[in-house]
Design a protein around this motif. Sequence first.
Motif, PDB file in Angstrom:
ATOM      1  N   PRO A  44       0.646  -1.169  -0.060  1.00 51.97           N
ATOM      2  CA  PRO A  44       0.005   0.224  -0.042  1.00 51.97           C
ATOM      3  C   PRO A  44       0.842   1.355  -0.144  1.00 51.97           C
ATOM      4  O   PRO A  44       0.527   2.290  -0.761  1.00 51.97           O
ATOM      5  CB  PRO A  44      -0.972  -0.126   1.409  1.00 51.97           C
ATOM      6  CG  PRO A  44      -0.801  -1.629   1.658  1.00 51.97           C
ATOM      7  CD  PRO A  44       0.626  -1.871   0.988  1.00 51.97           C
ATOM      8  N   VAL A  45       1.906   1.458   0.662  1.00 53.41           N
ATOM      9  CA  VAL A  45       2.820   2.437   0.881  1.00 53.41           C
ATOM     10  C   VAL A  45       3.312   2.629  -0.741  1.00 53.41           C
ATOM     11  O   VAL A  45       3.640   3.668  -1.010  1.00 53.41           O
ATOM     12  CB  VAL A  45       4.109   2.244   1.956  1.00 53.41           C
ATOM     13  CG1 VAL A  45       4.987   3.223   1.804  1.00 53.41           C
ATOM     14  CG2 VAL A  45       3.406   2.043   3.122  1.00 53.41           C
ATOM     15  N   ALA A  48       0.729   4.149  -3.137  1.00 52.99           N
ATOM     16  CA  ALA A  48       0.297   5.266  -2.807  1.00 52.99           C
ATOM     17  C   ALA A  48       1.687   6.443  -2.951  1.00 52.99           C
ATOM     18  O   ALA A  48       1.444   7.533  -3.717  1.00 52.99           O
ATOM     19  CB  ALA A  48       0.246   5.531  -1.091  1.00 52.99           C
ATOM     20  N   GLU A  51       1.203   6.753  -6.746  1.00 48.80           N
ATOM     21  CA  GLU A  51       0.009   7.786  -6.983  1.00 48.80           C
ATOM     22  C   GLU A  51       0.163   9.061  -6.946  1.00 48.80           C
ATOM     23  O   GLU A  51      -0.327   9.973  -7.754  1.00 48.80           O
ATOM     24  CB  GLU A  51      -1.103   7.306  -6.135  1.00 48.80           C
ATOM     25  CG  GLU A  51      -1.712   5.777  -6.472  1.00 48.80           C
ATOM     26  CD  GLU A  51      -2.939   5.470  -5.547  1.00 48.80           C
ATOM     27  OE1 GLU A  51      -3.588   4.589  -6.073  1.00 48.80           O
ATOM     28  OE2 GLU A  51      -2.676   5.878  -4.217  1.00 48.80           O
ATOM     29  N   ARG A  52       0.968   9.376  -5.949  1.00 55.29           N
ATOM     30  CA  ARG A  52       1.322  10.828  -5.699  1.00 55.29           C
ATOM     31  C   ARG A  52       2.638  11.548  -6.231  1.00 55.29           C
ATOM     32  O   ARG A  52       2.625  12.715  -6.244  1.00 55.29           O
ATOM     33  CB  ARG A  52       1.298  11.381  -4.300  1.00 55.29           C
ATOM     34  CG  ARG A  52       2.582  10.733  -3.433  1.00 55.29           C
ATOM     35  CD  ARG A  52       2.588  11.028  -2.105  1.00 55.29           C
ATOM     36  NE  ARG A  52       3.740  10.642  -1.290  1.00 55.29           N
ATOM     37  CZ  ARG A  52       3.889   9.457  -0.674  1.00 55.29           C
ATOM     38  NH1 ARG A  52       2.800   8.614  -0.600  1.00 55.29           N
ATOM     39  NH2 ARG A  52       4.841   8.955   0.005  1.00 55.29           N
ATOM     40  N   HIS A  84      -3.761  -2.036 -11.062  1.00 51.78           N
ATOM     41  CA  HIS A  84      -3.463  -0.747 -10.665  1.00 51.78           C
ATOM     42  C   HIS A  84      -2.691   0.036 -11.929  1.00 51.78           C
ATOM     43  O   HIS A  84      -1.617  -0.401 -12.521  1.00 51.78           O
ATOM     44  CB  HIS A  84      -3.029  -0.650  -9.581  1.00 51.78           C
ATOM     45  CG  HIS A  84      -2.949   0.744  -9.172  1.00 51.78           C
ATOM     46  ND1 HIS A  84      -2.148   1.884  -9.235  1.00 51.78           N
ATOM     47  CD2 HIS A  84      -3.906   1.299  -8.274  1.00 51.78           C
ATOM     48  CE1 HIS A  84      -2.393   3.015  -8.624  1.00 51.78           C
ATOM     49  NE2 HIS A  84      -3.340   2.505  -7.920  1.00 51.78           N
TER      50      HIS A  84
END
Length: 264
Positions: A44-45, A48, A51-52, A84
Amino acid sequence: MIVDSHCHLDYPGLAEDEAGVIARAHAAGVDLMVHIAAKRSGWPVGVALAERRPEVFCAVGVHPHEAGQEGLDDPTPLLELASHPRVVAIGETGLDYFYDFSPRDRQAASFEVHIAAAQASGLPLVVHTRDADEDTMAILEAAMAKAPFTGVIHCYSSSRRLAERAIAIGLHLGIGGILTFRKSEDLRAIVEDMPLDRLVLETDAPYLAPVPFRGKTNEPAYTVHVAKVLAEVKGVPQAEIERVTTDNFFRLFPKAAAAVRAAA
């Protein structure tokens, strides 16, 4: 453009200075990075982060060191993340007989699950191998004979035979800071003989910083120093190394290539 095809941006030494690491990479001409999320708890890290940060893509897998506790028996968790848009590879995975932090049978089983995920998803496989050349290639060759997939032997520093067998089944080699080390004459001789269209650059940051930063925390900006030495080994201009290895990266990681084209 230079691409760092393998780094760990969430590890201590880099995570606490994310903005600075990214800024220094850009200043050095390193415009894209693939963050390797090598533990299930880190997926998840990693996602994320990708994504940013538009310059960061993510790979998801379980390092062989973690195979005893987090090794996979089913490709489903990997395949769920493979869809994803920022996840561009499966791994890193493989075999590590140098440390043997996980039982070898669990390393092999998890490795095979990752290969199945790469075959099913079409994403490239990121392979770690240390002191396990024969078993690594036996697993890869057997799987390739059943269903083709793409991938890279990351942080390549092994035998000529491993390089030749990997190239023969269509894999790439990840070239990092070890190439620059004073005692890496044998590695430089091997890399000199490998086809340039099968090489990609990497750092494995925060580990294995190239000369002149050896012993310090590695970071994506230092990819340029690997490119410099690879250019010397290959006897071509550094600009040519940067161009070709970036082209190789986009061919090996087509999902990243599509995202970059879409953002242009």
